[in-house]
Design a protein around this motif. Structure first.
Motif, short mmCIF file in Angstrom:
data_model
loop_
_atom_site.label_atom_id
_atom_site.label_comp_id
_atom_site.label_asym_id
_atom_site.label_seq_id
_atom_site.Cartn_x
_atom_site.Cartn_y
_atom_site.Cartn_z
N GLY A 117 -54.38 12.42 -2.58
CA GLY A 117 -55.86 12.45 -1.96
C GLY A 117 -56.31 11.32 -1.07
O GLY A 117 -56.76 11.36 0.05
N ALA A 118 -56.05 10.21 -1.68
CA ALA A 118 -56.73 8.99 -0.95
C ALA A 118 -55.82 8.85 0.27
O ALA A 118 -56.20 8.45 1.42
CB ALA A 118 -56.61 7.63 -2.03
N GLY A 119 -54.48 8.97 0.24
CA GLY A 119 -53.50 8.87 1.36
C GLY A 119 -53.96 9.95 2.59
O GLY A 119 -54.13 9.33 3.61
N VAL A 120 -54.39 11.10 2.17
CA VAL A 120 -54.71 11.86 3.42
C VAL A 120 -56.13 11.71 3.77
O VAL A 120 -56.17 11.72 4.87
CB VAL A 120 -54.83 13.29 2.61
N LEU A 121 -56.95 11.06 3.02
CA LEU A 121 -58.38 10.55 3.60
C LEU A 121 -58.34 9.48 4.53
O LEU A 121 -58.80 9.59 5.44
CB LEU A 121 -59.06 10.40 2.32
N GLY A 122 -57.31 8.76 3.97
CA GLY A 122 -56.99 7.59 5.07
C GLY A 122 -56.57 7.99 6.44
O GLY A 122 -57.23 7.72 7.37
N ALA A 123 -55.68 9.04 6.46
CA ALA A 123 -55.41 9.45 7.61
C ALA A 123 -56.27 10.29 8.54
O ALA A 123 -56.35 10.26 9.55
CB ALA A 123 -54.07 10.49 7.37
N ILE A 124 -57.10 10.97 7.74
CA ILE A 124 -58.35 11.86 8.29
C ILE A 124 -59.06 10.85 8.95
O ILE A 124 -59.55 11.05 10.16
CB ILE A 124 -59.00 12.49 7.26
N THR A 125 -59.56 9.79 8.30
CA THR A 125 -60.45 8.70 8.88
C THR A 125 -59.86 8.25 10.09
O THR A 125 -60.83 7.80 10.98
CB THR A 125 -60.76 7.75 7.77
N TRP A 126 -58.62 7.82 10.02
CA TRP A 126 -58.27 7.19 11.38
C TRP A 126 -58.11 8.17 12.51
O TRP A 126 -58.35 8.02 13.55
CB TRP A 126 -56.96 6.81 11.17
N ASN A 127 -57.81 9.29 12.32
CA ASN A 127 -57.63 10.45 13.28
C ASN A 127 -59.08 10.47 13.83
O ASN A 127 -59.19 10.63 15.10
CB ASN A 127 -57.12 11.73 12.38
N LEU A 128 -60.26 10.71 12.79
CA LEU A 128 -61.48 10.78 13.79
C LEU A 128 -61.76 9.58 14.51
O LEU A 128 -62.54 9.68 15.56
CB LEU A 128 -62.62 10.96 12.54
N ILE A 129 -61.48 8.34 14.16
CA ILE A 129 -62.11 7.36 14.85
C ILE A 129 -61.12 7.23 16.35
O ILE A 129 -61.76 7.05 17.29
CB ILE A 129 -61.32 5.92 14.08
N THR A 130 -59.83 7.51 16.17
CA THR A 130 -59.12 7.58 17.60
C THR A 130 -59.59 8.77 18.34
O THR A 130 -59.48 8.72 19.68
CB THR A 130 -57.68 7.56 17.26
N TRP A 131 -59.72 9.91 17.57
CA TRP A 131 -60.37 11.03 18.47
C TRP A 131 -61.60 10.66 19.17
O TRP A 131 -61.85 10.99 20.22
CB TRP A 131 -60.41 12.15 17.53
N TYR A 132 -62.42 9.83 18.46
CA TYR A 132 -63.81 9.63 19.01
C TYR A 132 -63.62 8.88 20.33
O TYR A 132 -64.42 8.81 21.31
CB TYR A 132 -64.62 8.79 17.94
N TYR A 133 -62.80 8.01 20.20
CA TYR A 133 -62.51 6.94 21.45
C TYR A 133 -61.73 7.48 22.34
O TYR A 133 -61.17 6.79 23.44
CB TYR A 133 -62.19 5.58 21.01
N GLY A 134 -61.06 8.81 22.07
CA GLY A 134 -60.07 9.38 23.08
C GLY A 134 -58.85 8.71 23.12
O GLY A 134 -58.00 8.83 24.00
N LEU A 135 -58.40 8.07 22.08
CA LEU A 135 -57.05 7.45 22.07
C LEU A 135 -56.07 8.33 21.34
O LEU A 135 -56.23 8.73 20.30
CB LEU A 135 -57.22 6.12 21.09
#
Length: 344
Positions: free
Chosen positions: A95-113
């Motif tokens: 679960g922690a591994g997936v949460l790390g991936a979700i967090t990075w996805n949201l950060i890069t999505w916000y900045y359009g990367l």
């Protein structure tokens, strides 16, 4: 959120509640993967006006759904990246591994990367594995993740360059306006092919994580393949996320890297989908659809002249690629540390 879920699971006194929570978190990742990577399949066709945004999203969602049903080889690879402990502790790691991936996805999505959801998931799994002293299968990480991560963009760039050169030579005597109209039609097919490859690759990664969670609790036997219900829910979540759209990243891929026209868009999509199919079916490698289509777009742009590629934008994309695995791993390690601190 994660802490409260794990505490609830401990109060209930069973692993089932925590297993359900991990599956739900994995499906949330699958959904964010859909809207994060929707641009991969349709940005070029939308930017060249081969398809309207809404039609493109519907098409991509349907083809993602179909692609997710075509195989499970990549899912097997993802499920073997780490070997977590059994029981509640193992579910914490997954679960922690997936949460790390979700967090990075949201950060890069916000900045359009357009970073890689695939590598975010692998990085998250590895980061949680290291933080928990779980076994990380480095041979699998190197052979199936690290090497393809480097090779697939290079192949995509070179192949797209050659495909575009061939198109320019074959149609060198054609009227530009007529050729553009014909390739606009052809691009509908190449965009559908790209979306199919995205579903084939990306839905399987979440399948692999869910299978890993099932293995840690004894709800699945190693070697039994991916259960049908896992295939169906992952396909549905990815398709729903794709339909939700990824407009920020679509602008980056479709307009900021190079100025695309229908022949260039067709060449990029055709090349990228070919790379996705070959790596999934032949090498069972979870490569990045983001890396593949972006490098293909750069390849077709380079046929005009190297300065046609906006290398400043490309440099930012490459930096996001480089940092995805370690940053997702760091965030997963932090998530694991927080949950472990509260006694999960």
């Amino acid at each position: 959120m994660l802490v409260s879920i794990w505490l609830l699971g401990r109060e209930i006194g069973t692993e089932t509640a925590v297993l359900i929570a991990v599956v739900m978190i994995a499906l949330i990742f699958d959904y964010t993967n859909g809207f994060h990577d929707a641009a991969n399949a349709i940005a070029t066709s939308v930017s060249t006006r081969a398809l309207t945004p809404r039609v493109a999203l519907i098409m991509a969602a349907l083809m993602n759904l179909l692609g997710a049903l075509l195989g499970t080889e990549v899912a097997k690879t993802v499920s073997e990246v780490i070997t977590p402990p059994t029981g509640l502790h193992g579910l914490t790691v997954v679960g922690a591994g997936v949460l790390g991936a979700i967090t990075w996805n949201l950060i890069t999505w916000y900045y359009g990367l357009p970073s890689s959801s695939s590598h975010a998931l692998i990085g998250g799994a590895v980061g949680a594995g290291l933080a928990s002293a779980s076994t990380v299968n480095w041979d699998k990480v190197v052979d199936k993740v690290a090497i393809p991560m480097v090779v697939s963009p290079l192949v995509g760039f070179a192949a797209a360059y050659l495909v575009m050169v061939a198109i320019l030579w074959i149609f060198r005597k054609s009227h530009p306006g007529r050729m553009s109209r014909r390739f606009r039609i052809a691009q509908s097919l190449s965009a559908a092919s790209m979306a199919l490859g995205h579903g084939l690759q990306d839905a399987q990664k979440t399948m692999g994580i869910i299978v890993l969670a099932l293995l840690t609790t004894g709800h699945h036997a190693e070697g039994d393949g991916v259960p049908l219900w896992v295939v169906l829910v992952c396909a549905g979540a990815l398709s729903a996320g794709t339909y939700a759209g990824g407009w920020r990243i679509m602008r980056t891929l479709g307009r900021k890297v190079i100025e695309l026209d229908p022949p260039k868009g067709f060449a990029a999509e055709l090349t990228a989908s070919g790379v996705l199919y070959s790596t999934a079916f032949i090498w069972q490698a979870p490569i990045s659809t983001t890396h593949t289509i972006t490098s293909a777009i750069m390849g077709v742009g380079a046929t005009k002249r190297l300065s046609a590629v906006r290398w400043g934008v490309a440099r930012g994309i490459v930096m996001a690629w480089v940092f995805t695995i370690p940053m997702a791993g760091l965030m997963a390690a932090i998530a694991y540390g927080v949950v472990h601190f509260f006694g999960a």
